[in-house]
Scaffold this motif. Structure first.
Motif, PDB file in Angstrom:
ATOM      1  N   ALA A  23       0.834  -1.202   0.000  1.00 27.41           N
ATOM      2  CA  ALA A  23       0.000   0.000   0.000  1.00 27.41           C
ATOM      3  C   ALA A  23       0.869   1.252   0.000  1.00 27.41           C
ATOM      4  O   ALA A  23       1.927   1.288   0.614  1.00 27.41           O
ATOM      5  CB  ALA A  23      -0.911   0.000   1.229  1.00 27.41           C
ATOM      6  N   GLY A  24       0.405   2.265  -0.696  1.00 26.17           N
ATOM      7  CA  GLY A  24       1.109   3.545  -0.699  1.00 26.17           C
ATOM      8  C   GLY A  24       2.477   3.485  -1.337  1.00 26.17           C
ATOM      9  O   GLY A  24       3.416   4.135  -0.886  1.00 26.17           O
ATOM     10  N   VAL A  25       2.614   2.705  -2.408  1.00 23.96           N
ATOM     11  CA  VAL A  25       3.916   2.556  -3.076  1.00 23.96           C
ATOM     12  C   VAL A  25       4.238   3.823  -3.860  1.00 23.96           C
ATOM     13  O   VAL A  25       3.512   4.201  -4.779  1.00 23.96           O
ATOM     14  CB  VAL A  25       3.918   1.317  -3.999  1.00 23.96           C
ATOM     15  N   THR A  26       5.335   4.473  -3.463  1.00 22.29           N
ATOM     16  CA  THR A  26       5.791   5.681  -4.160  1.00 22.29           C
ATOM     17  C   THR A  26       7.243   5.561  -4.608  1.00 22.29           C
ATOM     18  O   THR A  26       7.762   6.460  -5.248  1.00 22.29           O
ATOM     19  CB  THR A  26       5.649   6.918  -3.253  1.00 22.29           C
ATOM     20  N   GLY A  27       7.899   4.451  -4.265  1.00 25.69           N
ATOM     21  CA  GLY A  27       9.293   4.238  -4.630  1.00 25.69           C
ATOM     22  C   GLY A  27       9.531   2.783  -4.992  1.00 25.69           C
ATOM     23  O   GLY A  27       8.629   1.946  -4.906  1.00 25.69           O
ATOM     24  N   LEU A  42       5.403 -20.243 -11.899  1.00 27.16           N
ATOM     25  CA  LEU A  42       4.611 -19.393 -11.027  1.00 27.16           C
ATOM     26  C   LEU A  42       3.452 -18.834 -11.841  1.00 27.16           C
ATOM     27  O   LEU A  42       3.666 -18.158 -12.847  1.00 27.16           O
ATOM     28  CB  LEU A  42       5.479 -18.250 -10.486  1.00 27.16           C
ATOM     29  N   ARG A  43       2.226 -19.163 -11.440  1.00 26.98           N
ATOM     30  CA  ARG A  43       1.030 -18.585 -12.054  1.00 26.98           C
ATOM     31  C   ARG A  43       0.565 -17.487 -11.114  1.00 26.98           C
ATOM     32  O   ARG A  43       0.241 -17.751  -9.960  1.00 26.98           O
ATOM     33  CB  ARG A  43      -0.050 -19.639 -12.249  1.00 26.98           C
ATOM     34  N   LEU A  44       0.548 -16.258 -11.608  1.00 24.17           N
ATOM     35  CA  LEU A  44       0.367 -15.103 -10.737  1.00 24.17           C
ATOM     36  C   LEU A  44      -0.627 -14.120 -11.348  1.00 24.17           C
ATOM     37  O   LEU A  44      -0.635 -13.909 -12.554  1.00 24.17           O
ATOM     38  CB  LEU A  44       1.721 -14.422 -10.561  1.00 24.17           C
ATOM     39  N   THR A  45      -1.448 -13.521 -10.482  1.00 17.66           N
ATOM     40  CA  THR A  45      -2.319 -12.418 -10.882  1.00 17.66           C
ATOM     41  C   THR A  45      -1.911 -11.195 -10.073  1.00 17.66           C
ATOM     42  O   THR A  45      -1.871 -11.247  -8.845  1.00 17.66           O
ATOM     43  CB  THR A  45      -3.805 -12.743 -10.630  1.00 17.66           C
ATOM     44  N   LEU A  46      -1.573 -10.133 -10.780  1.00 19.12           N
ATOM     45  CA  LEU A  46      -1.245  -8.853 -10.154  1.00 19.12           C
ATOM     46  C   LEU A  46      -2.527  -8.034 -10.103  1.00 19.12           C
ATOM     47  O   LEU A  46      -3.166  -7.808 -11.135  1.00 19.12           O
ATOM     48  CB  LEU A  46      -0.174  -8.118 -10.958  1.00 19.12           C
ATOM     49  N   ASN A  47      -2.924  -7.621  -8.896  1.00 22.18           N
ATOM     50  CA  ASN A  47      -4.133  -6.833  -8.689  1.00 22.18           C
ATOM     51  C   ASN A  47      -3.748  -5.429  -8.223  1.00 22.18           C
ATOM     52  O   ASN A  47      -3.291  -5.270  -7.092  1.00 22.18           O
ATOM     53  CB  ASN A  47      -5.005  -7.484  -7.609  1.00 22.18           C
ATOM     54  N   VAL A  48      -3.903  -4.450  -9.097  1.00 21.44           N
ATOM     55  CA  VAL A  48      -3.670  -3.061  -8.707  1.00 21.44           C
ATOM     56  C   VAL A  48      -4.992  -2.549  -8.153  1.00 21.44           C
ATOM     57  O   VAL A  48      -5.999  -2.483  -8.866  1.00 21.44           O
ATOM     58  CB  VAL A  48      -3.187  -2.202  -9.894  1.00 21.44           C
ATOM     59  N   THR A  49      -4.997  -2.219  -6.861  1.00 24.93           N
ATOM     60  CA  THR A  49      -6.234  -1.841  -6.176  1.00 24.93           C
ATOM     61  C   THR A  49      -6.407  -0.336  -6.039  1.00 24.93           C
ATOM     62  O   THR A  49      -7.496   0.130  -5.746  1.00 24.93           O
ATOM     63  CB  THR A  49      -6.294  -2.503  -4.789  1.00 24.93           C
ATOM     64  N   ALA A  50      -5.343   0.431  -6.241  1.00 26.12           N
ATOM     65  CA  ALA A  50      -5.423   1.901  -6.206  1.00 26.12           C
ATOM     66  C   ALA A  50      -4.270   2.472  -7.012  1.00 26.12           C
ATOM     67  O   ALA A  50      -3.157   1.949  -6.979  1.00 26.12           O
ATOM     68  CB  ALA A  50      -5.365   2.423  -4.773  1.00 26.12           C
ATOM     69  N   SER A 105       6.481   6.143 -12.099  1.00 28.01           N
ATOM     70  CA  SER A 105       6.700   7.404 -12.809  1.00 28.01           C
ATOM     71  C   SER A 105       5.405   8.211 -12.828  1.00 28.01           C
ATOM     72  O   SER A 105       4.333   7.705 -12.513  1.00 28.01           O
ATOM     73  CB  SER A 105       7.189   7.135 -14.231  1.00 28.01           C
ATOM     74  N   GLY A 106       5.515   9.464 -13.209  1.00 23.90           N
ATOM     75  CA  GLY A 106       4.384  10.382 -13.228  1.00 23.90           C
ATOM     76  C   GLY A 106       4.593  11.459 -12.173  1.00 23.90           C
ATOM     77  O   GLY A 106       5.639  11.538 -11.530  1.00 23.90           O
ATOM     78  N   THR A 107       3.571  12.284 -11.989  1.00 28.57           N
ATOM     79  CA  THR A 107       3.624  13.337 -10.983  1.00 28.57           C
ATOM     80  C   THR A 107       2.891  12.852  -9.735  1.00 28.57           C
ATOM     81  O   THR A 107       1.719  12.493  -9.815  1.00 28.57           O
ATOM     82  CB  THR A 107       2.970  14.624 -11.522  1.00 28.57           C
ATOM     83  N   THR A 108       3.591  12.796  -8.630  1.00 25.92           N
ATOM     84  CA  THR A 108       3.100  12.270  -7.340  1.00 25.92           C
ATOM     85  C   THR A 108       2.351  10.937  -7.487  1.00 25.92           C
ATOM     86  O   THR A 108       1.222  10.784  -7.025  1.00 25.92           O
ATOM     87  CB  THR A 108       2.215  13.303  -6.584  1.00 25.92           C
ATOM     88  N   PRO A 109       2.983   9.933  -8.123  1.00 20.17           N
ATOM     89  CA  PRO A 109       2.309   8.642  -8.287  1.00 20.17           C
ATOM     90  C   PRO A 109       2.216   7.896  -6.957  1.00 20.17           C
ATOM     91  O   PRO A 109       3.085   8.017  -6.093  1.00 20.17           O
ATOM     92  CB  PRO A 109       3.220   7.907  -9.267  1.00 20.17           C
ATOM     93  N   ASN A 110       1.151   7.139  -6.807  1.00 20.70           N
ATOM     94  CA  ASN A 110       0.933   6.350  -5.604  1.00 20.70           C
ATOM     95  C   ASN A 110       0.111   5.121  -6.005  1.00 20.70           C
ATOM     96  O   ASN A 110      -0.936   5.264  -6.642  1.00 20.70           O
ATOM     97  CB  ASN A 110       0.184   7.193  -4.568  1.00 20.70           C
ATOM     98  N   PHE A 111       0.586   3.937  -5.647  1.00 16.04           N
ATOM     99  CA  PHE A 111      -0.076   2.690  -6.029  1.00 16.04           C
ATOM    100  C   PHE A 111      -0.265   1.791  -4.821  1.00 16.04           C
ATOM    101  O   PHE A 111       0.536   1.805  -3.884  1.00 16.04           O
ATOM    102  CB  PHE A 111       0.774   1.908  -7.041  1.00 16.04           C
ATOM    103  N   SER A 112      -1.322   0.977  -4.873  1.00 16.27           N
ATOM    104  CA  SER A 112      -1.510  -0.142  -3.946  1.00 16.27           C
ATOM    105  C   SER A 112      -1.794  -1.374  -4.800  1.00 16.27           C
ATOM    106  O   SER A 112      -2.522  -1.290  -5.798  1.00 16.27           O
ATOM    107  CB  SER A 112      -2.682   0.116  -3.005  1.00 16.27           C
TER     108      SER A 112
END
Length: 120
Positions: A23-27, A42-50, A105-112
């Motif tokens: 959560a709150g990944v900025t780096g 490895l069978r994997l699903t990446l779920n971007v929730t925010a 990348s981007g301006t003030t990016p934030n991911f969960s």
């Protein structure tokens, strides 16, 4: 246990800490490593929730290592720019695997995000 496409049972293993929510990944960062054992796919699903910011973009890689010290990329998910999910299989893994991501990348990016899946 799960079925393969031929209807036979195959041995599977949970991905444990590899799928922990981020959560709150900025780096840049990575998950803890898990040991593959005798399973090399490895069978994997990446779920971007925010995802927020101006034109945010995040790339998540699956890395593998024979010794837990020297890592190389086994494959990558497509760059994520919004809430989404992607499933992919990664094969030819060494003894350890982990997820690794570069600085968004981007301006003030934030991911969960999180990952779900199994080792086969």
């Amino acid at each position: 246990m799960a079925y393969n496409s031929g209807g036979a049972y195959v041995s599977t293993a949970d991905i444990g800490a590899l799928g922990a929510a981020q959560a709150g990944v900025t780096g840049a960062g990575n998950t803890g490593a898990i040991e593959v054992g005798g399973r090399h796919t490895l069978r994997l699903t990446l779920n971007v929730t925010a995802a927020s910011g101006t034109t945010p973009s995040l790339t998540v890689n699956v890395q593998t290592s024979p010794d837990g010290a020297s890592w190389y990329t086994a494959g990558s998910f497509a760059a994520k720019t919004a809430v989404s999910a992607e499933s992919k299989a990664f094969s030819g893994l060494d003894r350890f695997v982990r997820l690794q991501w570069g600085a968004p990348s981007g301006t003030t990016p934030n991911f969960s995000f999180n990952a779900t899946g199994e080792l086969v």
